[in-house]
Design a protein around this motif. Sequence first.
Motif, mmCIF file in Angstrom:
data_model
loop_
_atom_site.group_PDB
_atom_site.id
_atom_site.type_symbol
_atom_site.label_atom_id
_atom_site.label_comp_id
_atom_site.label_asym_id
_atom_site.label_seq_id
_atom_site.Cartn_x
_atom_site.Cartn_y
_atom_site.Cartn_z
ATOM 1 N N MET A 1 0.835 -1.182 0.000
ATOM 2 C CA MET A 1 0.000 0.000 0.000
ATOM 3 C C MET A 1 0.878 1.243 0.000
ATOM 4 N N GLU A 2 0.422 2.272 -0.690
ATOM 5 C CA GLU A 2 1.220 3.488 -0.810
ATOM 6 C C GLU A 2 1.277 4.254 0.517
ATOM 7 N N GLN A 3 2.443 4.858 0.783
ATOM 8 C CA GLN A 3 2.648 5.552 2.048
ATOM 9 C C GLN A 3 1.658 6.693 2.249
ATOM 10 N N ARG A 4 1.255 7.330 1.173
ATOM 11 C CA ARG A 4 0.348 8.478 1.340
ATOM 12 C C ARG A 4 -0.981 8.057 1.951
ATOM 13 N N TYR A 5 -1.370 6.797 1.748
ATOM 14 C CA TYR A 5 -2.623 6.347 2.340
ATOM 15 C C TYR A 5 -2.472 6.144 3.848
ATOM 16 N N ILE A 6 -1.296 5.726 4.291
ATOM 17 C CA ILE A 6 -1.046 5.627 5.730
ATOM 18 C C ILE A 6 -1.127 7.020 6.355
ATOM 19 N N LEU A 7 -0.547 8.003 5.675
ATOM 20 C CA LEU A 7 -0.600 9.382 6.187
ATOM 21 C C LEU A 7 -2.034 9.908 6.185
ATOM 22 N N ASN A 8 -2.828 9.526 5.182
ATOM 23 C CA ASN A 8 -4.255 9.879 5.171
ATOM 24 C C ASN A 8 -4.937 9.383 6.446
ATOM 25 N N ALA A 9 -4.653 8.129 6.776
ATOM 26 C CA ALA A 9 -5.285 7.523 7.950
ATOM 27 C C ALA A 9 -4.798 8.170 9.243
ATOM 28 N N ILE A 10 -3.493 8.469 9.327
ATOM 29 C CA ILE A 10 -2.953 9.122 10.517
ATOM 30 C C ILE A 10 -3.585 10.505 10.696
ATOM 31 N N ASP A 11 -3.649 11.281 9.614
ATOM 32 C CA ASP A 11 -4.263 12.611 9.702
ATOM 33 C C ASP A 11 -5.736 12.510 10.106
ATOM 34 N N GLY A 141 2.711 11.867 22.680
ATOM 35 C CA GLY A 141 2.734 13.322 22.675
ATOM 36 C C GLY A 141 2.440 13.948 21.327
ATOM 37 N N ILE A 142 1.584 13.298 20.534
ATOM 38 C CA ILE A 142 1.268 13.820 19.201
ATOM 39 C C ILE A 142 -0.199 14.225 19.125
ATOM 40 N N THR A 143 -0.439 15.419 18.588
ATOM 41 C CA THR A 143 -1.810 15.894 18.380
ATOM 42 C C THR A 143 -2.078 16.240 16.921
ATOM 43 N N SER A 144 -1.002 16.480 16.144
ATOM 44 C CA SER A 144 -1.154 16.734 14.715
ATOM 45 C C SER A 144 0.156 16.355 14.028
ATOM 46 N N ARG A 145 0.084 16.076 12.727
ATOM 47 C CA ARG A 145 1.267 15.634 11.997
ATOM 48 C C ARG A 145 2.004 16.771 11.324
ATOM 49 N N GLY A 146 1.277 17.807 10.911
ATOM 50 C CA GLY A 146 1.907 18.876 10.144
ATOM 51 C C GLY A 146 2.396 18.333 8.813
ATOM 52 N N ASP A 147 3.636 18.661 8.439
ATOM 53 C CA ASP A 147 4.194 18.158 7.182
ATOM 54 C C ASP A 147 5.262 17.108 7.431
ATOM 55 N N VAL A 148 5.239 16.472 8.600
ATOM 56 C CA VAL A 148 6.211 15.436 8.946
ATOM 57 C C VAL A 148 5.964 14.199 8.080
ATOM 58 N N SER A 149 7.024 13.629 7.541
ATOM 59 C CA SER A 149 6.915 12.471 6.672
ATOM 60 C C SER A 149 6.741 11.190 7.484
ATOM 61 N N GLU A 151 8.638 8.585 7.310
ATOM 62 C CA GLU A 151 9.969 8.201 7.784
ATOM 63 C C GLU A 151 10.325 8.957 9.058
ATOM 64 N N GLU A 152 9.977 10.228 9.120
ATOM 65 C CA GLU A 152 10.264 11.019 10.320
ATOM 66 C C GLU A 152 9.418 10.551 11.504
ATOM 67 N N LEU A 153 8.170 10.183 11.236
ATOM 68 C CA LEU A 153 7.332 9.635 12.293
ATOM 69 C C LEU A 153 7.930 8.344 12.841
ATOM 70 N N MET A 154 8.362 7.478 11.944
ATOM 71 C CA MET A 154 8.953 6.205 12.354
ATOM 72 C C MET A 154 10.229 6.431 13.166
ATOM 73 N N ALA A 155 11.024 7.410 12.756
ATOM 74 C CA ALA A 155 12.298 7.674 13.436
ATOM 75 C C ALA A 155 12.094 8.173 14.865
ATOM 76 N N SER A 156 10.985 8.865 15.106
ATOM 77 C CA SER A 156 10.730 9.423 16.434
ATOM 78 C C SER A 156 9.834 8.520 17.283
ATOM 79 N N ALA A 157 9.403 7.403 16.718
ATOM 80 C CA ALA A 157 8.505 6.488 17.425
ATOM 81 C C ALA A 157 9.267 5.296 17.996
ATOM 82 N N THR A 158 8.591 4.524 18.821
ATOM 83 C CA THR A 158 9.133 3.282 19.375
ATOM 84 C C THR A 158 8.655 2.111 18.539
ATOM 85 N N ARG A 159 9.585 1.284 18.075
ATOM 86 C CA ARG A 159 9.218 0.103 17.289
ATOM 87 C C ARG A 159 8.635 -0.959 18.215
ATOM 88 N N LEU A 160 7.558 -1.581 17.802
ATOM 89 C CA LEU A 160 6.898 -2.610 18.601
ATOM 90 C C LEU A 160 7.191 -4.005 18.051
#
Length: 273
Positions: A1-11, A141-149, A151-160
């Motif tokens: 699935m394309e990454q933009r759809y994941i960002l759609n869902a996150i937003d 500690g996230i309330t909005s994504r802004g223009d964060v990609s 990859e940047e979200l993954m880098a600042s998150a904890t892998r499960l």
Amino acid sequence: MEQRYILNAIDAALHAGADILSIYNDPASDFEIEKKADNSPLTIADHKAHETITGYLNATPFPVLSEEGKHLPYTERCGWDSLWIVDPLDGTKEFIKRNGEFTVNIAWVSHSVPVMGVIYLPVKQELYFAEEHIGAYKLSGITSRGDVSLEELMASATRLPAEAARDKFVIVASRSHLTPETESYIEEMKRQHAEVELISSGSSIKICLVAEGKADVYPRFAPTMEWDTAAGHAVARAAGMEVYQAGKEEPLCYNKEDLLNPWFVVEPKRMKY
């Protein structure tokens, strides 16, 4: 699935969370509670979150199956190879109780398998997001994504799953639906393990606790619908867990003719020999 759809869902999840909180935190709000056909509660927050989420997801090529939307007949749905399955406010009872244990659930399902999932806890500002090829992550500690990609979200998150050192077998159970069958399962686990700890939680948080590694198993021997589990199932799968039908080796599947789930157990993926 394309990454933009994941960002759609996150937003969609983050903005729906903000809508829910605006009602939840309003001291003048009475939530405008209604009753659905099964006598479960429905609030103005459920409606508002549904409108927000569908606004985002309708911009994608995939149809949306939402708890609060119009459920099309299976004769039409059976042709959907891919779709969104959404619970705009999972844990409405917890919302009404004001205990904070409610979530926004968005899953992308392909050929009956939940391959991408987003779960947002508005009160705790915690976001779980997962896709079968990139893994599962938790971001606090996230309330909005802004223009964060992504990859940047993954880098600042904890892998499960995160490392969880403990000497007890931990079972997570529903705060509102502890059935006799679940109690029997817990007693059986107590016979199999030296020390058993039981933790209770509401909504899809229970599946996330297993995906995180904070709990070993989540048995659910009570009714749930596909939108209750699809997003959590995607997070669990991407974290190396599975949601098995109770007493079987097969996982839950989605976009069935009957949207009611069978009983299930969330646990680490079983080895096949």
